[in-house]
Design a protein around this motif. Structure first.
Motif, PDB file in Angstrom:
ATOM      1  N   ASN A   1      -6.886  -0.375   2.761  1.00 26.68           N
ATOM      2  CA  ASN A   1      -5.286  -1.028   2.734  1.00 26.68           C
ATOM      3  C   ASN A   1      -5.143  -2.570   3.043  1.00 26.68           C
ATOM      4  O   ASN A   1      -4.084  -2.929   3.130  1.00 26.68           O
ATOM      5  CB  ASN A   1      -4.412   0.070   3.293  1.00 26.68           C
ATOM      6  CG  ASN A   1      -4.698  -0.092   4.865  1.00 26.68           C
ATOM      7  OD1 ASN A   1      -5.814  -0.582   5.369  1.00 26.68           O
ATOM      8  ND2 ASN A   1      -3.664   0.648   5.612  1.00 26.68           N
TER       9      ASN A   1
ATOM     10  N   ARG B   1       1.769  -5.020 -15.954  1.00 23.26           N
ATOM     11  CA  ARG B   1       1.571  -5.147 -14.300  1.00 23.26           C
ATOM     12  C   ARG B   1       0.357  -4.675 -14.257  1.00 23.26           C
ATOM     13  O   ARG B   1      -0.470  -4.089 -14.694  1.00 23.26           O
ATOM     14  CB  ARG B   1       2.562  -4.344 -13.587  1.00 23.26           C
ATOM     15  CG  ARG B   1       2.445  -2.875 -13.503  1.00 23.26           C
ATOM     16  CD  ARG B   1       3.642  -2.382 -12.604  1.00 23.26           C
ATOM     17  NE  ARG B   1       4.757  -2.358 -13.166  1.00 23.26           N
ATOM     18  CZ  ARG B   1       5.874  -2.330 -12.007  1.00 23.26           C
ATOM     19  NH1 ARG B   1       5.951  -2.026 -11.061  1.00 23.26           N
ATOM     20  NH2 ARG B   1       7.018  -2.707 -12.710  1.00 23.26           N
ATOM     21  N   LEU B   2      -0.297  -5.271 -12.856  1.00 20.63           N
ATOM     22  CA  LEU B   2      -1.549  -4.683 -12.260  1.00 20.63           C
ATOM     23  C   LEU B   2      -1.548  -3.139 -11.965  1.00 20.63           C
ATOM     24  O   LEU B   2      -0.374  -2.929 -11.537  1.00 20.63           O
ATOM     25  CB  LEU B   2      -2.093  -5.474 -11.284  1.00 20.63           C
ATOM     26  CG  LEU B   2      -2.208  -7.039 -11.271  1.00 20.63           C
ATOM     27  CD1 LEU B   2      -1.934  -7.880 -10.303  1.00 20.63           C
ATOM     28  CD2 LEU B   2      -3.583  -7.372 -11.967  1.00 20.63           C
TER      29      LEU B   2
ATOM     30  N   GLN C   1     -11.686  -2.395  -4.661  1.00 22.93           N
ATOM     31  CA  GLN C   1     -10.465  -1.814  -5.459  1.00 22.93           C
ATOM     32  C   GLN C   1     -10.782  -2.275  -7.003  1.00 22.93           C
ATOM     33  O   GLN C   1     -11.526  -3.217  -7.187  1.00 22.93           O
ATOM     34  CB  GLN C   1      -9.045  -2.531  -4.831  1.00 22.93           C
ATOM     35  CG  GLN C   1      -8.879  -2.150  -3.742  1.00 22.93           C
ATOM     36  CD  GLN C   1      -8.122  -0.916  -3.559  1.00 22.93           C
ATOM     37  OE1 GLN C   1      -7.768  -0.010  -4.741  1.00 22.93           O
ATOM     38  NE2 GLN C   1      -7.950  -0.559  -2.370  1.00 22.93           N
TER      39      GLN C   1
ATOM     40  N   SER D   1      -3.729   0.151 -10.327  1.00 19.21           N
ATOM     41  CA  SER D   1      -4.615   0.466  -9.534  1.00 19.21           C
ATOM     42  C   SER D   1      -5.449   1.637 -10.135  1.00 19.21           C
ATOM     43  O   SER D   1      -4.930   2.578 -10.782  1.00 19.21           O
ATOM     44  CB  SER D   1      -4.260   1.043  -8.116  1.00 19.21           C
ATOM     45  OG  SER D   1      -5.472   1.617  -7.418  1.00 19.21           O
TER      46      SER D   1
ATOM     47  N   TRP E   1       0.839  -1.156  -0.090  1.00 23.77           N
ATOM     48  CA  TRP E   1      -0.008   0.059  -0.118  1.00 23.77           C
ATOM     49  C   TRP E   1       0.738   1.182   0.129  1.00 23.77           C
ATOM     50  O   TRP E   1       1.796   1.403   0.845  1.00 23.77           O
ATOM     51  CB  TRP E   1      -0.993  -0.168   1.095  1.00 23.77           C
ATOM     52  CG  TRP E   1      -1.987   0.893   1.234  1.00 23.77           C
ATOM     53  CD1 TRP E   1      -1.927   2.482   1.563  1.00 23.77           C
ATOM     54  CD2 TRP E   1      -3.158   1.116   0.506  1.00 23.77           C
ATOM     55  NE1 TRP E   1      -2.926   3.157   1.195  1.00 23.77           N
ATOM     56  CE2 TRP E   1      -3.802   2.346   0.644  1.00 23.77           C
ATOM     57  CE3 TRP E   1      -3.980   0.118  -0.125  1.00 23.77           C
ATOM     58  CZ2 TRP E   1      -5.072   2.627  -0.052  1.00 23.77           C
ATOM     59  CZ3 TRP E   1      -5.119   0.381  -0.847  1.00 23.77           C
ATOM     60  CH2 TRP E   1      -5.592   1.659  -0.722  1.00 23.77           C
TER      61      TRP E   1
ATOM     62  N   HIS F   1     -11.778   7.235  -3.908  1.00 23.24           N
ATOM     63  CA  HIS F   1     -10.479   7.781  -4.039  1.00 23.24           C
ATOM     64  C   HIS F   1      -9.884   7.346  -5.570  1.00 23.24           C
ATOM     65  O   HIS F   1      -9.844   6.035  -5.816  1.00 23.24           O
ATOM     66  CB  HIS F   1      -9.579   7.527  -2.968  1.00 23.24           C
ATOM     67  CG  HIS F   1      -8.309   8.210  -2.957  1.00 23.24           C
ATOM     68  ND1 HIS F   1      -7.238   8.014  -3.880  1.00 23.24           N
ATOM     69  CD2 HIS F   1      -7.777   9.266  -2.225  1.00 23.24           C
ATOM     70  CE1 HIS F   1      -6.048   9.003  -3.552  1.00 23.24           C
ATOM     71  NE2 HIS F   1      -6.588   9.675  -2.593  1.00 23.24           N
TER      72      HIS F   1
ATOM     73  N   TRP G   1     -10.681   3.338  -5.661  1.00 21.76           N
ATOM     74  CA  TRP G   1     -11.423   2.331  -4.717  1.00 21.76           C
ATOM     75  C   TRP G   1     -12.488   3.052  -4.292  1.00 21.76           C
ATOM     76  O   TRP G   1     -12.841   4.495  -4.316  1.00 21.76           O
ATOM     77  CB  TRP G   1     -10.621   1.858  -3.677  1.00 21.76           C
ATOM     78  CG  TRP G   1      -9.611   2.741  -2.881  1.00 21.76           C
ATOM     79  CD1 TRP G   1      -8.404   3.108  -3.144  1.00 21.76           C
ATOM     80  CD2 TRP G   1     -10.083   3.906  -2.028  1.00 21.76           C
ATOM     81  NE1 TRP G   1      -8.072   3.939  -2.231  1.00 21.76           N
ATOM     82  CE2 TRP G   1      -8.960   4.498  -1.502  1.00 21.76           C
ATOM     83  CE3 TRP G   1     -11.373   4.030  -1.170  1.00 21.76           C
ATOM     84  CZ2 TRP G   1      -8.997   5.509  -0.523  1.00 21.76           C
ATOM     85  CZ3 TRP G   1     -11.064   5.039  -0.330  1.00 21.76           C
ATOM     86  CH2 TRP G   1     -10.196   5.595   0.244  1.00 21.76           C
TER      87      TRP G   1
ATOM     88  N   SER H   1       0.158   7.760  -2.396  1.00 24.66           N
ATOM     89  CA  SER H   1      -1.149   7.957  -3.134  1.00 24.66           C
ATOM     90  C   SER H   1      -2.229   7.383  -2.775  1.00 24.66           C
ATOM     91  O   SER H   1      -3.411   7.593  -3.248  1.00 24.66           O
ATOM     92  CB  SER H   1      -0.672   7.237  -4.679  1.00 24.66           C
ATOM     93  OG  SER H   1      -0.421   5.853  -4.404  1.00 24.66           O
ATOM     94  N   ASP H   2      -2.051   6.402  -1.439  1.00 20.15           N
ATOM     95  CA  ASP H   2      -3.357   6.089  -0.579  1.00 20.15           C
ATOM     96  C   ASP H   2      -3.998   5.103  -1.882  1.00 20.15           C
ATOM     97  O   ASP H   2      -5.166   4.694  -2.032  1.00 20.15           O
ATOM     98  CB  ASP H   2      -4.491   6.986  -0.360  1.00 20.15           C
ATOM     99  CG  ASP H   2      -5.022   6.448   0.646  1.00 20.15           C
ATOM    100  OD1 ASP H   2      -6.372   7.265   0.968  1.00 20.15           O
ATOM    101  OD2 ASP H   2      -4.881   5.547   1.219  1.00 20.15           O
ATOM    102  N   HIS H   3      -3.027   4.323  -2.702  1.00 23.60           N
ATOM    103  CA  HIS H   3      -3.318   3.223  -3.701  1.00 23.60           C
ATOM    104  C   HIS H   3      -2.459   2.067  -3.453  1.00 23.60           C
ATOM    105  O   HIS H   3      -1.339   2.134  -2.849  1.00 23.60           O
ATOM    106  CB  HIS H   3      -3.489   3.885  -4.684  1.00 23.60           C
ATOM    107  CG  HIS H   3      -4.506   4.482  -5.232  1.00 23.60           C
ATOM    108  ND1 HIS H   3      -5.902   4.065  -5.648  1.00 23.60           N
ATOM    109  CD2 HIS H   3      -4.779   5.839  -5.103  1.00 23.60           C
ATOM    110  CE1 HIS H   3      -6.853   5.040  -5.891  1.00 23.60           C
ATOM    111  NE2 HIS H   3      -6.165   6.121  -5.664  1.00 23.60           N
ATOM    112  N   PRO H   4      -2.931   0.898  -3.862  1.00 16.80           N
ATOM    113  CA  PRO H   4      -1.888  -0.407  -3.773  1.00 16.80           C
ATOM    114  C   PRO H   4      -0.998  -0.208  -5.069  1.00 16.80           C
ATOM    115  O   PRO H   4      -1.486   0.342  -6.096  1.00 16.80           O
ATOM    116  CB  PRO H   4      -2.941  -1.477  -3.976  1.00 16.80           C
ATOM    117  CG  PRO H   4      -4.284  -0.914  -4.764  1.00 16.80           C
ATOM    118  CD  PRO H   4      -4.398   0.636  -4.262  1.00 16.80           C
TER     119      PRO H   4
ATOM    120  N   PHE I   1       1.832  -2.345  -7.415  1.00 21.59           N
ATOM    121  CA  PHE I   1       1.964  -3.829  -7.504  1.00 21.59           C
ATOM    122  C   PHE I   1       3.366  -4.066  -8.369  1.00 21.59           C
ATOM    123  O   PHE I   1       3.913  -2.928  -9.016  1.00 21.59           O
ATOM    124  CB  PHE I   1       1.049  -4.539  -8.438  1.00 21.59           C
ATOM    125  CG  PHE I   1      -0.354  -4.629  -8.033  1.00 21.59           C
ATOM    126  CD1 PHE I   1      -1.047  -3.531  -8.138  1.00 21.59           C
ATOM    127  CD2 PHE I   1      -0.598  -5.919  -7.469  1.00 21.59           C
ATOM    128  CE1 PHE I   1      -2.741  -3.716  -7.717  1.00 21.59           C
ATOM    129  CE2 PHE I   1      -1.854  -5.894  -6.989  1.00 21.59           C
ATOM    130  CZ  PHE I   1      -2.938  -4.949  -6.911  1.00 21.59           C
ATOM    131  N   GLY I   2       4.376  -4.930  -8.122  1.00 30.23           N
ATOM    132  CA  GLY I   2       5.430  -5.113  -8.809  1.00 30.23           C
ATOM    133  C   GLY I   2       5.101  -5.413 -10.071  1.00 30.23           C
ATOM    134  O   GLY I   2       3.859  -5.711 -10.561  1.00 30.23           O
TER     135      GLY I   2
END
Lengths: 108, 120
Positions: free
Chosen positions: B104, B44-45, B35, B47, A90, B59, B50, A94-97, A99-100
């Protein structure tokens, strides 16, 4: 934003141990989650909060996190473990997940 | 059985909008955060944004802020993601993923994905 770096690919023989790393600035201070994604399927959570396993995930899957590297370890690798693996944290900025880039695990 | 069921694949023209749904089956989304994440082929994934279902708070990732709207319908336990001004590089699989409680927390429940193809 926060960046996670994974090796593009890892190859391992059946029955051996696969190690997949995830690098990030002081990643040891964050909680890391790992996802397995088989071709054509949605991601599945395999490790959360660095080292915990959801129910149904084999004990062969384990995780660790310290310093600048988090690690997913798969012991006694099986053909069915062949998949892409993604780490995620997290990003509080940015308050977002985040990812690699993913690591493709190939079972030889 | 607790699962998220997403709407089907769509083909859209550049400049138009798409709205993807994500319906809870076997549970309700009332205590969840949902999300939205996308994955272009070989990428990649990523974001998108959410929503906290109980409050409706949202957000959005900065990259999508001008073009995305995430909403929910608590009566049907469904979340929606609408993306406007579509471009060819929006072609991707769009996933919803749910977690109970804070936004989170680990994403332990994913929809099956919805392929959105944008053509010129």
């Amino acid at each position: 934003s926060y960046v996670l770096t994974q090796p593009p690919s890892v190859s391992v023989a059946p029955g051996k141990t696969a190690t997949i790393t995830c690098g990030g600035n002081n990643i040891g201070d964050k909680s890391v989650h790992w996802f397995q994604q088989r071709p054509g399927q949605a991601p599945v959570l395999v490790i959360f909060y660095d080292r915990d396993r959801p129910s149904g995930i084999p004990e062969r899957f384990s995780g660790s996190n310290s310093g600048i590297t988090a690690t997913l370890t798969i012991s006694r690798v099986e053909a069915g473990d062949e998949a892409d693996y993604y780490c995620q944290v997290w990003d509080t900025g940015s308050d977002h997940p985040v990812f690699g880039g993913g690591t493709k695990l190939t079972v030889l | 059985q607790k699962q998220l069921v997403q709407s089907g694949p769509e083909v859209k023209k550049s400049g138009t909008s798409v709205k993807v749904s994500c319906k809870a089956s076997g549970f309700t989304l009332a205590s969840s955060a949902v999300q939205w994440v996308r994955q272009a082929r070989g990428q990649r994934l990523e974001s998108i944004g959410w929503i906290v279902v109980g409050t409706g708070n949202t957000h959005y990732a900065q990259k999508f802020q001008e073009r995305v709207t995430i909403t929910r319908d608590m009566s049907t336990s469904t979340a929606y993601m609408e993306l406007s001004s579509l471009r060819s590089d929006d072609t991707a699989i769009y996933y919803c993923a749910e977690t109970v409680g804070a936004t989170n927390r680990p994403l332990d429940n994913w929809g099956q994905g919805t392929l959105i193809t944008v053509s010129s």
